[in-house]
Design an enzyme around this catalytic site. Structure first.
Site, PDB file in Angstrom:
ATOM      1  N   GLU A  94      48.142  30.519  53.147  1.00 42.33           N
ATOM      2  CA  GLU A  94      47.324  31.725  53.690  1.00 42.33           C
ATOM      3  C   GLU A  94      45.926  31.302  53.723  1.00 42.33           C
ATOM      4  O   GLU A  94      45.496  30.830  52.610  1.00 42.33           O
ATOM      5  CB  GLU A  94      47.874  32.869  53.438  1.00 42.33           C
ATOM      6  CG  GLU A  94      49.244  33.244  53.699  1.00 42.33           C
ATOM      7  CD  GLU A  94      49.610  34.708  53.183  1.00 42.33           C
ATOM      8  OE1 GLU A  94      49.141  35.286  52.296  1.00 42.33           O
ATOM      9  OE2 GLU A  94      50.985  34.987  53.726  1.00 42.33           O
ATOM     10  N   CYS A 118      49.761  33.883  36.540  1.00 40.48           N
ATOM     11  CA  CYS A 118      48.968  35.097  36.226  1.00 40.48           C
ATOM     12  C   CYS A 118      49.879  36.271  36.660  1.00 40.48           C
ATOM     13  O   CYS A 118      50.418  36.332  37.836  1.00 40.48           O
ATOM     14  CB  CYS A 118      47.526  35.132  36.907  1.00 40.48           C
ATOM     15  SG  CYS A 118      46.490  33.776  36.561  1.00 40.48           S
ATOM     16  N   GLY A 168      46.543  28.972  44.918  1.00 35.62           N
ATOM     17  CA  GLY A 168      46.433  27.838  44.120  1.00 35.62           C
ATOM     18  C   GLY A 168      45.506  28.053  43.026  1.00 35.62           C
ATOM     19  O   GLY A 168      44.407  28.509  43.323  1.00 35.62           O
ATOM     20  N   HIS A 224      39.396  38.852  33.549  1.00 39.04           N
ATOM     21  CA  HIS A 224      40.420  39.826  33.468  1.00 39.04           C
ATOM     22  C   HIS A 224      40.878  40.253  32.190  1.00 39.04           C
ATOM     23  O   HIS A 224      41.384  41.361  32.313  1.00 39.04           O
ATOM     24  CB  HIS A 224      41.540  39.036  34.422  1.00 39.04           C
ATOM     25  CG  HIS A 224      41.260  38.532  35.884  1.00 39.04           C
ATOM     26  ND1 HIS A 224      40.558  39.203  36.636  1.00 39.04           N
ATOM     27  CD2 HIS A 224      41.733  37.441  36.217  1.00 39.04           C
ATOM     28  CE1 HIS A 224      40.543  38.296  37.499  1.00 39.04           C
ATOM     29  NE2 HIS A 224      41.030  37.225  37.609  1.00 39.04           N
ATOM     30  N   ASN A 301      44.930  45.205  43.888  1.00 38.55           N
ATOM     31  CA  ASN A 301      45.679  45.436  44.972  1.00 38.55           C
ATOM     32  C   ASN A 301      47.216  45.132  44.878  1.00 38.55           C
ATOM     33  O   ASN A 301      47.802  44.270  44.817  1.00 38.55           O
ATOM     34  CB  ASN A 301      45.310  44.377  46.329  1.00 38.55           C
ATOM     35  CG  ASN A 301      43.931  44.531  46.463  1.00 38.55           C
ATOM     36  OD1 ASN A 301      43.486  45.344  46.911  1.00 38.55           O
ATOM     37  ND2 ASN A 301      43.254  43.376  46.146  1.00 38.55           N
ATOM     38  N   CYS A 344      42.481  40.443  47.501  1.00 36.79           N
ATOM     39  CA  CYS A 344      42.754  39.771  46.525  1.00 36.79           C
ATOM     40  C   CYS A 344      43.848  39.936  45.655  1.00 36.79           C
ATOM     41  O   CYS A 344      44.301  41.113  45.354  1.00 36.79           O
ATOM     42  CB  CYS A 344      41.347  39.787  45.385  1.00 36.79           C
ATOM     43  SG  CYS A 344      41.413  38.713  44.011  1.00 36.79           S
TER      44      CYS A 344
END
Length: 373
Positions: A94, A118, A168, A224, A301, A344
């Site tokens: 995508e 992740c 990726g 994160h 999201n 994201c």
């Protein structure tokens, strides 16, 4: 059996000039050809009118210009367009086009799936299939540029920025990502400024050092979490390259980079009651005190089956204010394309050939316990 033709989209300018030398031609002919491909979107050698007929015939006999095809697309209410790009063998990646008032960014994939696992990212839940080739990476830009009409007026803003933030981990595909980004930056390629090409990484430190030796582009880093204990869960590559090792690699990169203007972009996804407390904001600010940066806070999201929720606006606001108290530049990223799963962390791809994939890793199977803040 006929010899396989060379796909010219796989060649950066150095490789293109080597090919032309092999054909007995001068280097400037390679530059002319690249302009036809990347400035005008031409894939038929017969249309390249400033290249002589004999050379056009040589090229047609040995070479081809083949980009992956767009197999479908969806357009969001905010103008974001998500493209499904067919890369062969029943596989798709995508690519997301994000228009804004002063720019248009294309989010490009570097792999089919992702091996980093992740736990908040939908792409990671698929596992890893393979690396994309140079032509499959630059072909995303080339094909979407065709969709937008290249130099023609289509009502859509031309691509001005490229971010390697799609499916990726780019640093696990350096052999193809580096020449692909060379083509993005090359004056005879897509001719983008190095400050308008961004690579995002979760922290494969040795490969980051190799990137710094080869290329200068803007760098975004997926942090994160403010400590190793939590990051080991959210971003498992942290177990191999912990935060302090990652941050040292980041500092080495920006020390030799002009594209980053002395600081890196930190990406921090906001997960409700997981990594978004004010205490964790203080911890993050302390973590980054020796690494010049700006911080992008990214509202999570959700995707089907996700074990996480999006932080409330009030928690994001409190977190942001704490960081700013330390003098950090903070941007709360506006969510784009979430109504078409293009935001994201939502890029999953409709991949039908899964025979080479790793088994899916699910949070509930791992029995991971995260302290609620």
């Amino acid at each position: 059996m006929s010899e396989k033709k060379i796909n010219l989209l796989d060649l950066d300018r150095k490789a293109m000039r080597a090919l032309f030398a092999d054909l007995g031609e001068k280097p400037f002919r390679a530059d002319q050809l690249m302009k036809w491909i990347y400035h005008f979107g031409v894939s038929d050698f017969e249309e390249m009118t400033n290249i002589n007929k004999v050379l056009r015939q040589k090229l047609a006999a040995r070479c081809e210009i083949v980009a992956p095809e767009i197999s479908g697309y969806q357009k969001s209410a905010d103008g974001t367009i998500k493209f499904a790009i067919h890369v062969g063998e029943g596989q798709e990646v995508e690519t997301v086009y994000i228009p804004e008032d002063d720019r248009a960014t294309l989010c490009v994939s570097s792999q089919v799936g992702c091996a980093l696992e992740c736990t908040f990212c939908s792409t990671a839940q698929q596992g890893f299939n393979r690396n994309l080739t140079v032509s499959e990476i630059v072909g995303q830009i080339w094909r979407v540029s065709h969709f937008l009409g290249f130099a023609k007026e289509t009502g859509e803003r031309p691509i001005t920025n490229v971010v390697m933030m799609g499916m990726g981990e780019p640093l696990l595909n350096l052999a193809n990502v580096i020449p692909a980004m060379d083509i993005m930056l090359d004056d005879f390629g897509f001719s983008l400024s190095k400050r308008r090409v961004t690579l995002s990484t979760s922290g494969v430190v040795p490969a980051l050092d190799k990137l710094g030796d080869a290329l200068d582009v803007a760098l975004a880093v997926s942090i994160h979490a403010p400590n190793d204990e939590l990051r080991d869960i959210l971003v498992p590559v942290n177990k191999k390259y912990p935060l302090q090792e990652f941050l040292a690699g980041i500092r080495r990169y920006i020390a030799k980079s002009n594209a980053n203007r002395g600081r890196v972009t930190v990406e921090y996804v906001m997960l409700d009651h997981i990594n978004d407390s004010t205490e964790q904001a203080h911890e993050l600010a302390q973590l980054m005190k020796d690494t010049p940066c700006k911080v992008n806070l990214i509202p999570f999201n959700p995707y089907p089956g996700s074990p996480y929720g999006r932080s409330s606006n009030s928690r994001i606001d409190r977190f942001s204010k704490v960081l700013m108290e330390y003098g950090l530049t903070v941007i709360v990223r506006k969510t784009r394309g979430d109504d078409i799963d293009a935001a994201c962390g939502q890029l999953a791809g409709d991949i039908r050939d899964r025979t080479k994939r790793l088994a899916k890793k699910r949070m509930q199977e791992n029995q991971i316990s995260v302290t609620m803040n």
